[in-house]
Design an enzyme around this catalytic site. Structure first.
Site, short mmCIF file in Angstrom:
data_model
loop_
_atom_site.label_atom_id
_atom_site.label_comp_id
_atom_site.label_asym_id
_atom_site.label_seq_id
_atom_site.Cartn_x
_atom_site.Cartn_y
_atom_site.Cartn_z
N ASP A 13 -23.58 -7.44 -0.50
CA ASP A 13 -23.35 -7.41 0.95
C ASP A 13 -24.22 -8.40 1.71
O ASP A 13 -24.62 -8.16 2.86
CB ASP A 13 -23.57 -5.98 1.51
N LYS A 16 -21.46 -12.87 1.58
CA LYS A 16 -20.79 -13.84 0.69
C LYS A 16 -19.41 -14.21 1.23
O LYS A 16 -19.01 -15.36 1.16
CB LYS A 16 -20.65 -13.24 -0.72
N GLY A 40 -16.51 -5.69 -1.16
CA GLY A 40 -15.94 -5.68 0.18
C GLY A 40 -16.50 -6.88 0.90
O GLY A 40 -17.69 -6.91 1.23
N HIS A 41 -15.69 -7.91 1.08
CA HIS A 41 -16.16 -9.17 1.68
C HIS A 41 -15.51 -9.33 3.04
O HIS A 41 -14.28 -9.33 3.16
CB HIS A 41 -15.81 -10.35 0.76
N GLN A 223 -20.76 -8.58 -5.59
CA GLN A 223 -22.02 -7.86 -5.79
C GLN A 223 -23.20 -8.83 -5.66
O GLN A 223 -23.10 -9.77 -4.90
CB GLN A 223 -22.04 -7.12 -7.14
P1 GDP Z 1 -20.40 -9.55 1.33
O1 GDP Z 1 -20.00 -8.36 0.53
O2 GDP Z 1 -21.57 -10.28 0.74
O3 GDP Z 1 -19.26 -10.47 1.64
O4 GDP Z 1 -20.92 -8.98 2.72
P2 GDP Z 1 -20.20 -7.83 3.61
O5 GDP Z 1 -18.98 -8.41 4.25
O6 GDP Z 1 -20.06 -6.59 2.82
O7 GDP Z 1 -21.33 -7.53 4.67
C1 GDP Z 1 -21.84 -8.52 5.49
C2 GDP Z 1 -21.62 -8.08 6.96
O8 GDP Z 1 -22.42 -8.87 7.79
C3 GDP Z 1 -20.20 -8.28 7.45
O9 GDP Z 1 -19.91 -7.28 8.39
C4 GDP Z 1 -20.25 -9.64 8.12
O10 GDP Z 1 -19.26 -9.79 9.14
C5 GDP Z 1 -21.62 -9.61 8.73
N1 GDP Z 1 -22.30 -10.92 8.83
C6 GDP Z 1 -22.29 -11.96 7.97
N2 GDP Z 1 -23.13 -12.93 8.40
C7 GDP Z 1 -23.70 -12.46 9.54
C8 GDP Z 1 -24.68 -12.98 10.43
O11 GDP Z 1 -25.24 -14.06 10.24
N3 GDP Z 1 -25.01 -12.20 11.49
C9 GDP Z 1 -24.45 -10.98 11.73
N4 GDP Z 1 -24.85 -10.29 12.79
N5 GDP Z 1 -23.53 -10.46 10.90
C10 GDP Z 1 -23.16 -11.19 9.82
P1 IMO Z 2 -20.04 -6.84 -2.51
O1 IMO Z 2 -19.27 -7.83 -3.32
C1 IMO Z 2 -23.02 -3.65 -2.56
C2 IMO Z 2 -23.01 -1.00 -6.04
C3 IMO Z 2 -22.61 0.45 -5.81
C4 IMO Z 2 -23.46 1.11 -6.88
C5 IMO Z 2 -23.40 0.10 -8.04
C6 IMO Z 2 -22.35 0.42 -9.09
O2 IMO Z 2 -19.35 -6.37 -1.29
O3 IMO Z 2 -21.44 -7.32 -2.27
P2 IMO Z 2 -19.70 0.19 -9.15
O4 IMO Z 2 -18.64 0.85 -8.30
O5 IMO Z 2 -19.67 -1.29 -9.12
O6 IMO Z 2 -19.73 0.74 -10.55
O7 IMO Z 2 -21.08 0.66 -8.47
O8 IMO Z 2 -23.11 -1.16 -7.44
N1 IMO Z 2 -22.01 -2.00 -5.57
C7 IMO Z 2 -22.17 -2.74 -4.47
N2 IMO Z 2 -23.13 -2.74 -3.54
N3 IMO Z 2 -22.00 -4.55 -2.48
C8 IMO Z 2 -21.04 -4.57 -3.42
O9 IMO Z 2 -20.10 -5.53 -3.47
C9 IMO Z 2 -21.06 -3.62 -4.45
N4 IMO Z 2 -20.26 -3.36 -5.52
C10 IMO Z 2 -20.87 -2.37 -6.20
O10 IMO Z 2 -22.93 0.88 -4.53
O11 IMO Z 2 -24.79 1.19 -6.45
MG MG Z 3 -19.70 -6.32 0.72
#
Ligand code: GDP
Ligand code: IMO
Ligand code: MG
Length: 428
Positions: A13, A16, A40-41, A223
């Site tokens: 998270d 990415k 979840g991206h 991840q």
């Molecule tokens: P990922 O799994 O690495 O793609 O990240 P996620 O989408 O799960 O979580 C990142 C969250 O931060 C999302 O809600 C993005 O919209 C938000 N985000 C990404 N970059 C920034 C930033 O520079 N500032 C803020 N405030 N939010 C950001």
């Molecule tokens: P993105 O790509 C954050 C964590 C779960 C748990 C562990 C194992 O959005 O960064 P799993 O279901 O993969 O067997 O769970 O990994 N986990 C993540 N945490 N971001 C993710 O994906 C994750 N995908 C799995 O919360 O701790």
């Molecule tokens: Mg994510």
């Protein structure tokens, strides 16, 4: 720049999706090489917000061919829902390619994921319960079902028979859950297959041909490094190699093509699920509440509240080594704008010993006490900054501090969730 790998440098998270979307304009292919819909991206561009779980985040560009490669695990139901969602939002999925060698998540994988977490009780991993672990387990045991198996009714039926002979007693006798019949699974999955068939491709060969034609590929990791099955905080990890090495085995593209590895790290750190987290700030502390609320730290896949903590320079240095990072992107710098001072962990203390690298033994890491340095905050809105020089001095110093500790240049800085809220510092 033939191939670039983008990886999470923390526990996932990191943003990415946002950075993949941003830099996709320089590539022709964006490839998911591991994981499944545990990811979840989030992508926000042109006023639209998408939450992607399986389809690469480059999908918003017409010139991008998105590829879901052999190292992934695919839940066909989720894939088709995502395809439908994208089409509804006006994004064509016609160019999507899916590897016939990717493994298929079956209903019993999801059931077993949930049941085994329930059995672990307070020792649970906190998985996303999407069936990821049980599916990779079958892959390693060489009894998994691959996308290509769905193409032949007889083969698929036979494989399901073999699988159910093992899974049904586990489901019913160990966990007290419902058993499956071969027919119910075949009926459901043949229907999915009819829709998935046109997307299936020999993706390894396809990507190698693209490279030979001089095309550029971006590998989008899911991840993060500390969730990697080999290099993460085992057993509190996911079941795939989410670090950069996974891009090679998970796609069939050779290492000589990869010339850049971009690590993504938040300006602080979060973690979902269980496991050690030295810089975690207790939820009742104001700093934790601020990060949670300003950073909107709720999971894209499960909606779970993320655990929040201060930036951990030891972990990012470790990620720099494990992935051979050539560049870093620091995201969510804007979330720190309301802090008077900002802590950064530069070492751990455990049983009187100081560690400046991630300790190999898990019980040391579990008891690691962070050693902090405290940096001044900037206390102003930075979401409008578009060059490094627009940032207040304290924010520039914070980035320089991170860069010095990681030993990797910070090439991109994100100051807000949308595509344009980004500083391209040294990224070309
Ligand atoms: P990922 O799994 O690495 O793609 O990240 P996620 O989408 O799960 O979580 C990142 C969250 O931060 C999302 O809600 C993005 O919209 C938000 N985000 C990404 N970059 C920034 C930033 O520079 N500032 C803020 N405030 N939010 C950001
Ligand atoms: P993105 O790509 C954050 C964590 C779960 C748990 C562990 C194992 O959005 O960064 P799993 O279901 O993969 O067997 O769970 O990994 N986990 C993540 N945490 N971001 C993710 O994906 C994750 N995908 C799995 O919360 O701790
Ligand atoms: Mg994510």
């Amino acid at each position: 720049m033939p191939a670039t790998v983008l990886v999470g440098a923390q526990w996932g998270d990191e943003g990415k999706g946002k950075i993949t979307d941003l830099i996709s304009s320089n590539f022709e292919y964006v490839v998911r090489y591991q994981g499944g819909n545990n990811a979840g991206h989030t992508v926000i561009a042109d006023g639209k917000k998408l939450a992607l779980h399986l389809i690469p985040s480059g999908i918003m560009y017409d010139h991008i061919t998105p590829v879901i490669a052999n190292g992934t695990v695919i839940d066909p139901k989720v894939l088709l829902e995502e395809i439908d969602m994208l089409e509804r939002e006006g994004f064509s999925t016609k160019r999507l390619k899916i590897s016939g060698n990717a493994h298929v998540i079956m209903p019993y994988h999801r059931d077993l994921d949930g049941a085994s977490e329930h059995r672990l009780g307070k020792n649970e991993i906190g998985t996303t319960r999407r069936g990821i672990g049980p599916c990779y387990q079958d892959k390693s045991a060489r009894i998994g079902i691959r996308i290509q198996d769905m193409l032949d009714e007889n083969i698929f039926r036979q494989k399901i028979e073999v699988a159910l002979a093992e899974k049904n007693p586990i489901l019913s006798k160990i966990y007290g859950l419902k058993e499956y019949t071969v027919d119910e699974i075949c009926d459901e999955y043949f229907a999915y297959c009819e829709r998935i068939r046109p997307y299936i491709e020999e993706t390894g060969q396809f990507l190698n041909e693209a490279l030979n034609e001089g095309k550029n590929i971006l590998f989008e990791g899911a991840q993060g490094t500390l969730l990697d099955i080999d290099h993460g905080t085992y057993p509190f990890v996911t079941s795939s190699n989410c670090s950069a090495g996974g891009a090679v085995t998970g796609s069939g593209v050779g290492m000589k093509h990869i010339d850049r590895v971009l690590g993504i790290a938040k300006a602080y750190i979060t973690r979902v699920g269980s496991g050690p987290f030295p810089t975690e700030i207790p939820l009742e502390e104001e700093a934790s509440q601020k990060l949670l609320n300003i950073g909107k730290e709720f999971g894209v896949t499960t909606g779970r509240q993320r655990r929040c903590g201060w930036y951990d320079a030891v972990i990012v240095k470790y990620a720099a080594e494990v992935n051979s990072l050539t560049d870093l992107a620091i995201t969510k710098l804007d979330v720190l704008s309301e802090f008077d001072t900002i802590k950064v962990c530069t070492a751990y203390k455990c049983e009187g010993k100081t560690y400046t690298t991630v300790p190999e033994h898990q019980s040391v890491f579990h008891h690691a006490e962070p050693v902090y340095e405290e940096l001044p905050g900037w206390k102003c809105d930075i979401t409008g900054c578009r060059t490094f020089y627009d940032l207040p001095r304290e924010a520039k110093d914070y980035i320089d501090f991170i860069e010095d500790h990681a030993g990797v240049r910070v090439s991109l800085i994100a100051v807000g969730p949308s595509r344009e809220q980004t500083i391209l510092r040294r990224w070309k």
